[in-house]
Design an enzyme around this catalytic site. Structure first.
Site, short mmCIF file in Angstrom:
data_model
loop_
_atom_site.label_atom_id
_atom_site.label_comp_id
_atom_site.label_asym_id
_atom_site.label_seq_id
_atom_site.Cartn_x
_atom_site.Cartn_y
_atom_site.Cartn_z
N LYS A 46 0.80 -1.12 -0.17
CA LYS A 46 -0.08 0.66 -0.08
C LYS A 46 0.94 1.00 -0.13
O LYS A 46 2.17 1.45 -0.05
CB LYS A 46 -1.06 -0.13 1.56
N ARG A 140 -11.15 -0.18 15.21
CA ARG A 140 -10.58 0.61 13.63
C ARG A 140 -11.44 0.43 13.19
O ARG A 140 -12.89 0.49 12.54
CB ARG A 140 -9.03 0.32 13.63
N HIS A 168 -5.40 -7.90 13.83
CA HIS A 168 -4.59 -6.07 13.74
C HIS A 168 -3.54 -6.95 14.97
O HIS A 168 -4.78 -5.91 15.81
CB HIS A 168 -4.88 -5.11 12.77
N ARG A 227 1.57 -10.00 6.87
CA ARG A 227 1.27 -8.89 6.55
C ARG A 227 2.14 -8.39 6.60
O ARG A 227 2.54 -7.03 7.28
CB ARG A 227 -0.41 -7.97 6.80
N TYR A 273 12.34 31.56 1.46
CA TYR A 273 11.26 32.16 1.92
C TYR A 273 11.67 32.68 3.63
O TYR A 273 11.86 32.43 4.22
CB TYR A 273 10.68 31.01 2.29
N CYS A 321 11.64 23.91 0.26
CA CYS A 321 10.66 24.75 0.03
C CYS A 321 9.65 23.96 -1.47
O CYS A 321 10.52 22.42 -0.76
CB CYS A 321 11.35 25.41 -1.35
N MET A 322 9.41 24.50 -1.64
CA MET A 322 8.28 23.15 -2.45
C MET A 322 9.12 21.93 -3.60
O MET A 322 9.02 20.70 -3.35
CB MET A 322 7.24 23.90 -3.43
N ASP A 323 9.97 22.65 -4.17
CA ASP A 323 10.44 22.52 -5.45
C ASP A 323 12.21 22.29 -4.51
O ASP A 323 13.33 21.13 -5.96
CB ASP A 323 10.78 22.63 -6.70
#
Length: 381
Positions: A46, A140, A168, A227, A273, A321-323
């Site tokens: 997952k 859950r 679980h 699992r 920033y 920063c983002m990038d």
């Protein structure tokens, strides 16, 4: 150079993950050795295989003889099927009734998350393979273990084919007295239910309760499947646990990025920033082509985190920063644009592990890995 290596070389343009095939195979064998022959791996792939790339991981696992997988949602299951993954694919979470058709189309097995949901699945009117989730104390998802009649009702539903029962273990990651007692109670409740079903003449399908920590801490609870999740990728949730089992597990993932520019930041000038960093003296800074949109935690800003350049540490300057991310390379000679920076992995004699990143960010390795961005290229070694 092989075609595979040539293709990988072109993938190292901006920021990328390097995935170690040999390490993955080693982890598979290490986990299998801890399980009886009757217990098969059902790897959790997952969240894009915990950020590693579900397509690559699942295909490599199939080559290693794995024929059962679990995912969080139907979309993840479809992705595996369309990429040629065979065997059992168990959807652990909720699937909307309007998507039940997809379960049949792609041959997916659905978790029964409660008795009401079982009725919805049955009302779909076509055969659906299911594993019944049993709530033994996590509260859950699942039918409560003491509600035997509700579990029996699922067996009796015309359109549901019950292939398994699972629970679980929610406190299996520690061995303190409170948690071991709770885990023992969970296991006993699960076995008690399975035993009662057998007494009533219902077939006992596949049983499973172990995840990664269960395999290491509670081998006696091995069922038909384990699992395994985080351990498959060569680490555990914390650095302490990872060190404890480091002789058996090997990290699969390294994270790297290119240096885009190198420049001088003069005394009194600010970078990034919010003018959060101001140079106290002339220094050299490098901008890396990676940021928080790629999964690098923003909490590593302002010197909390660092990267490796040519085997030396380069602290993060200002806000991530983002990038892009700016680092201090003042003490590292001959750094230039196009060079490689290591954010997770080894460079020379130095190493930054995902455990280090998680500790600095105040979280666990599972979160750091599963947030690796989709735009990172995956390079299979």
């Amino acid at each position: 150079m092989s075609d595979r290596k040539e293709a990988a070389a072109y993938a190292r343009g901006r920021a990328w993950l390097e995935l170690d095939c040999a390490a993955l195979r080693k982890n598979v064998e290490a986990l299998r050795k801890r399980l009886p022959a009757s217990c098969k791996l059902m790897p959790a792939v997952k969240a894009d295989a915990y950020g590693h790339g579900a397509q690559w991981i699942a295909k490599e696992l199939q080559k290693a003889g794995v024929d059962a997988f679990c995912v969080a949602c139907v979309q993840e299951g479809i992705q595996l099927r369309t990429q040629g993954i065979d065997g059992v694919i168990l959807v652990l979470g909720y699937t909307h009734p309007q998507q039940f058709e997809l379960l049949n189309t792609y041959g997916l097995t659905q978790t029964v998350i409660d008795d009401h949901y079982a009725k919805q699945l049955n009302a779909y009117g076509k055969k659906i393979h299911v594993h019944i989730g049993i709530d033994t104390g996590m509260h859950r998802l699942g039918i409560r273990s003491e509600c035997v009649d509700q579990v029996l009702a699922v067996y009796q539903m015309e359109h549901l084919c019950v292939d398994g029962l699972f629970t679980h273990l929610c406190a299996a990651d520690t061995m303190d007295a409170r948690d071991t007692s709770y885990t023992k109670d969970q296991a006993e409740a699960f076995y008690r239910l399975a035993g009662r079903l057998k007494e009533l003449g219902y077939p006992c399908p596949k049983l499973h309760m172990q995840a990664s920590y269960g395999v290491f801490h509670y081998p006696e609870y091995a069922g038909d499947y384990a699992r395994v999740g985080i351990a498959l990728y060569g680490v555990l949730s914390t650095k302490e646990d990872t060190i404890r089992w480091q002789e058996e597990l090997q990290p699969v993932l390294s994270l790297k990025a290119r240096i885009a520019t190198v420049k001088t930041l003069y005394q009194g000038e600010s970078a990034g920033y919010g003018i959060q960093f101001t140079a106290k003296h002339d220094m050299r800074i490098a901008t890396l082509a990676i940021g928080y949109a790629d999964g690098l935690p923003r909490t590593l800003s302002s010197g909390v985190g660092s990267v490796l350049v040519d085997g030396q540490r380069a602290p993060v300057v200002g806000r991530i920063c983002m990038d892009q991310t700016i680092v201090d390379v003042s003490g590292i000679l001959h750094v230039q644009a196009g060079d490689e920076a290591v954010l997770i992995g080894q460079s020379g004699s130095q190493e930054i592990s995902v455990c280090d990143i998680a500790a600095q960010a105040g979280t666990i390795t599972n979160e750091i890995l599963s947030r690796m961005g989709a735009r990172l290229e995956r390079v299979c070694l």
